[in-house]
Design a protein around this motif. Sequence first.
Motif, PDB file in Angstrom:
ATOM      1  N   THR A  49      40.206  47.660  23.478  1.00  6.81           N
ATOM      2  CA  THR A  49      41.324  46.728  23.640  1.00  6.81           C
ATOM      3  C   THR A  49      41.420  46.142  25.040  1.00  6.81           C
ATOM      4  O   THR A  49      42.238  45.246  25.277  1.00  6.81           O
ATOM      5  N   ASN A  50      40.617  46.611  25.967  1.00  7.68           N
ATOM      6  CA  ASN A  50      40.684  46.100  27.329  1.00  7.68           C
ATOM      7  C   ASN A  50      40.326  44.613  27.354  1.00  7.68           C
ATOM      8  O   ASN A  50      39.329  44.204  26.760  1.00  7.68           O
ATOM      9  N   PRO A  51      41.126  43.780  28.037  1.00  9.76           N
ATOM     10  CA  PRO A  51      40.852  42.334  28.010  1.00  9.76           C
ATOM     11  C   PRO A  51      39.498  41.960  28.586  1.00  9.76           C
ATOM     12  O   PRO A  51      38.942  40.919  28.212  1.00  9.76           O
ATOM     13  N   TYR A  52      38.947  42.783  29.485  1.00 10.26           N
ATOM     14  CA  TYR A  52      37.617  42.481  30.014  1.00 10.26           C
ATOM     15  C   TYR A  52      36.542  42.576  28.935  1.00 10.26           C
ATOM     16  O   TYR A  52      35.468  42.001  29.071  1.00 10.26           O
ATOM     17  N   LEU A  53      36.844  43.322  27.861  1.00  8.90           N
ATOM     18  CA  LEU A  53      35.882  43.485  26.777  1.00  8.90           C
ATOM     19  C   LEU A  53      36.007  42.417  25.698  1.00  8.90           C
ATOM     20  O   LEU A  53      35.168  42.340  24.791  1.00  8.90           O
ATOM     21  N   THR A  54      37.053  41.591  25.796  1.00  7.23           N
ATOM     22  CA  THR A  54      37.291  40.597  24.747  1.00  7.23           C
ATOM     23  C   THR A  54      37.343  39.165  25.264  1.00  7.23           C
ATOM     24  O   THR A  54      37.375  38.228  24.468  1.00  7.23           O
ATOM     25  N   SER A  55      37.366  38.991  26.595  1.00  4.28           N
ATOM     26  CA  SER A  55      37.454  37.644  27.170  1.00  4.28           C
ATOM     27  C   SER A  55      36.829  37.636  28.555  1.00  4.28           C
ATOM     28  O   SER A  55      36.417  38.672  29.079  1.00  4.28           O
ATOM     29  N   THR A  56      36.775  36.456  29.139  1.00  6.69           N
ATOM     30  CA  THR A  56      36.182  36.285  30.457  1.00  6.69           C
ATOM     31  C   THR A  56      37.272  36.235  31.519  1.00  6.69           C
ATOM     32  O   THR A  56      38.244  35.490  31.386  1.00  6.69           O
ATOM     33  N   TRP A  57      37.113  37.035  32.563  1.00  5.39           N
ATOM     34  CA  TRP A  57      38.038  36.986  33.703  1.00  5.39           C
ATOM     35  C   TRP A  57      37.512  35.976  34.713  1.00  5.39           C
ATOM     36  O   TRP A  57      36.453  36.165  35.306  1.00  5.39           O
ATOM     37  N   ASP A  58      38.230  34.872  34.870  1.00  4.60           N
ATOM     38  CA  ASP A  58      37.878  33.840  35.842  1.00  4.60           C
ATOM     39  C   ASP A  58      38.517  34.241  37.166  1.00  4.60           C
ATOM     40  O   ASP A  58      39.712  34.055  37.363  1.00  4.60           O
ATOM     41  N   SER A  59      37.713  34.813  38.069  1.00  2.00           N
ATOM     42  CA  SER A  59      38.268  35.370  39.304  1.00  2.00           C
ATOM     43  C   SER A  59      38.807  34.302  40.249  1.00  2.00           C
ATOM     44  O   SER A  59      39.704  34.581  41.053  1.00  2.00           O
ATOM     45  N   GLU A  60      38.267  33.088  40.187  1.00  2.00           N
ATOM     46  CA  GLU A  60      38.768  32.027  41.065  1.00  2.00           C
ATOM     47  C   GLU A  60      40.133  31.524  40.611  1.00  2.00           C
ATOM     48  O   GLU A  60      41.044  31.339  41.411  1.00  2.00           O
ATOM     49  N   ARG A  61      40.293  31.315  39.304  1.00  2.00           N
ATOM     50  CA  ARG A  61      41.577  30.838  38.780  1.00  2.00           C
ATOM     51  C   ARG A  61      42.508  31.987  38.399  1.00  2.00           C
ATOM     52  O   ARG A  61      43.674  31.760  38.113  1.00  2.00           O
ATOM     53  N   ARG A  62      41.953  33.221  38.413  1.00  2.00           N
ATOM     54  CA  ARG A  62      42.708  34.417  38.047  1.00  2.00           C
ATOM     55  C   ARG A  62      43.336  34.246  36.659  1.00  2.00           C
ATOM     56  O   ARG A  62      44.531  34.461  36.460  1.00  2.00           O
ATOM     57  N   LEU A  63      42.465  33.924  35.718  1.00  2.00           N
ATOM     58  CA  LEU A  63      42.875  33.749  34.333  1.00  2.00           C
ATOM     59  C   LEU A  63      41.849  34.417  33.415  1.00  2.00           C
ATOM     60  O   LEU A  63      40.640  34.394  33.686  1.00  2.00           O
ATOM     61  N   PHE A  64      42.334  35.013  32.328  1.00  2.00           N
ATOM     62  CA  PHE A  64      41.443  35.407  31.247  1.00  2.00           C
ATOM     63  C   PHE A  64      41.267  34.191  30.340  1.00  2.00           C
ATOM     64  O   PHE A  64      42.254  33.586  29.900  1.00  2.00           O
ATOM     65  N   VAL A  65      40.023  33.825  30.072  1.00  2.00           N
ATOM     66  CA  VAL A  65      39.740  32.635  29.279  1.00  2.00           C
ATOM     67  C   VAL A  65      38.737  32.998  28.184  1.00  2.00           C
ATOM     68  O   VAL A  65      37.992  33.978  28.296  1.00  2.00           O
ATOM     69  N   PRO A  66      38.709  32.207  27.103  1.00  2.00           N
ATOM     70  CA  PRO A  66      37.724  32.471  26.047  1.00  2.00           C
ATOM     71  C   PRO A  66      36.304  32.338  26.593  1.00  2.00           C
ATOM     72  O   PRO A  66      36.041  31.569  27.513  1.00  2.00           O
ATOM     73  N   GLY A  67      35.408  33.084  26.013  1.00  2.00           N
ATOM     74  CA  GLY A  67      34.013  33.029  26.433  1.00  2.00           C
ATOM     75  C   GLY A  67      33.367  34.393  26.339  1.00  2.00           C
ATOM     76  O   GLY A  67      33.905  35.322  25.732  1.00  2.00           O
ATOM     77  N   GLU A  68      32.221  34.506  26.971  1.00  6.73           N
ATOM     78  CA  GLU A  68      31.497  35.773  26.982  1.00  6.73           C
ATOM     79  C   GLU A  68      32.329  36.820  27.706  1.00  6.73           C
ATOM     80  O   GLU A  68      32.791  36.593  28.822  1.00  6.73           O
TER      81      GLU A  68
END
Length: 352
Positions: A49-68
């Motif tokens: 269930t960890n969001p890092y395992l289900t979406s991409t963490w965009d470190s520059e924008r500090r957002l979880f976004v769809p993707g690998e």
Amino acid sequence: MPHIVQFTSPHRVELVDADPAVLTSGGVRVATWYSGISAGTELTAFRGTNPYLTSTWDSERRLFVPGEPSFAYPVRGWGYSEVGEVVEVADDVTELAVGDVVHGIWGHRSDAVVPAAALAGRTLSAEVDPVLGTFARVGAIALNAVLAADVRLGEQVAIFGQGVIGLLATRLATLSGGRVYAVDTQPGRLSTAEAFGAAATVDATRPGGAAELIRELTHGGADSAIELSGADRALHEAVRSVVVEGLVAASGFYQGGAANLRLGEEFHHNRVRIVASQISGVPVALGGRWNQTRLVRTVMGLIVSGDVDARALVSDIVDAQDVAAVFERLDHGDPEILQAVLRFDAAPRPTL
């Protein structure tokens, strides 16, 4: 052959072989003795269930976004509560020596190369039980939450969730002069909260919710609340428990939605303030004076002195090869398990 804990897939964790780490300039090799399991964070890896395992963490924008996904199975080396012995030092390292016992963050692995700078001030003397070093990070998380809730002498604070971090927060808030009302669903944890200084305990399963009793016990509401269970229903009750313009430190790792958090009721009418507390940063008002190093130094000083009896929270010390059984118990909510610690082959054999 070194070993490392691996989350192979959801609901599967095992100890696997790993290549020896290469000693690099400025580093030391540490043979791990103990590694504490952080039930909240690590269960998100175990359950997937960890969001890092289900979406991409965009470190520059500090957002979880769809993707690998940022992380993918198998995930190796999670963990942030390690203790071990320095067994090798790079030629340019002078501040640490072979034989030093250190605590830090290098994951559930038997062999690690760690920058010496990351272990500055993190040695344990021979008379200190080395298992106590596994509480440095979780203790810092608890202290950060207490600071975020702005607990002051004579104030009343409700602490939701009396797991390891919640119990540490209960003790730290008490030492800060706060009057703590500890909330949990498990009688054993509420009993420990009393031993850690809670003025009163509240069964979260009571009809009407915990907030009603807290308001009665505090004669109007708590000055602040700390939520550490990671449950949205508990966060809602924390909001309901505080006074007008009261402060709630949301310190749990919340997964998924928040269907039980209702913002049109007490939150709106009582103008409740909710702040997030997360260990990557300290409260804004304290940023000029506090940092992670000071959090760790402060909490470890209290643990080593005995002001915080962290050893009382250790329910299980198990060999690392039994890691799967420990996570099964945690996943099923075994009420007998509190702080579980993995023991690696290099460790001395303690007695509980």
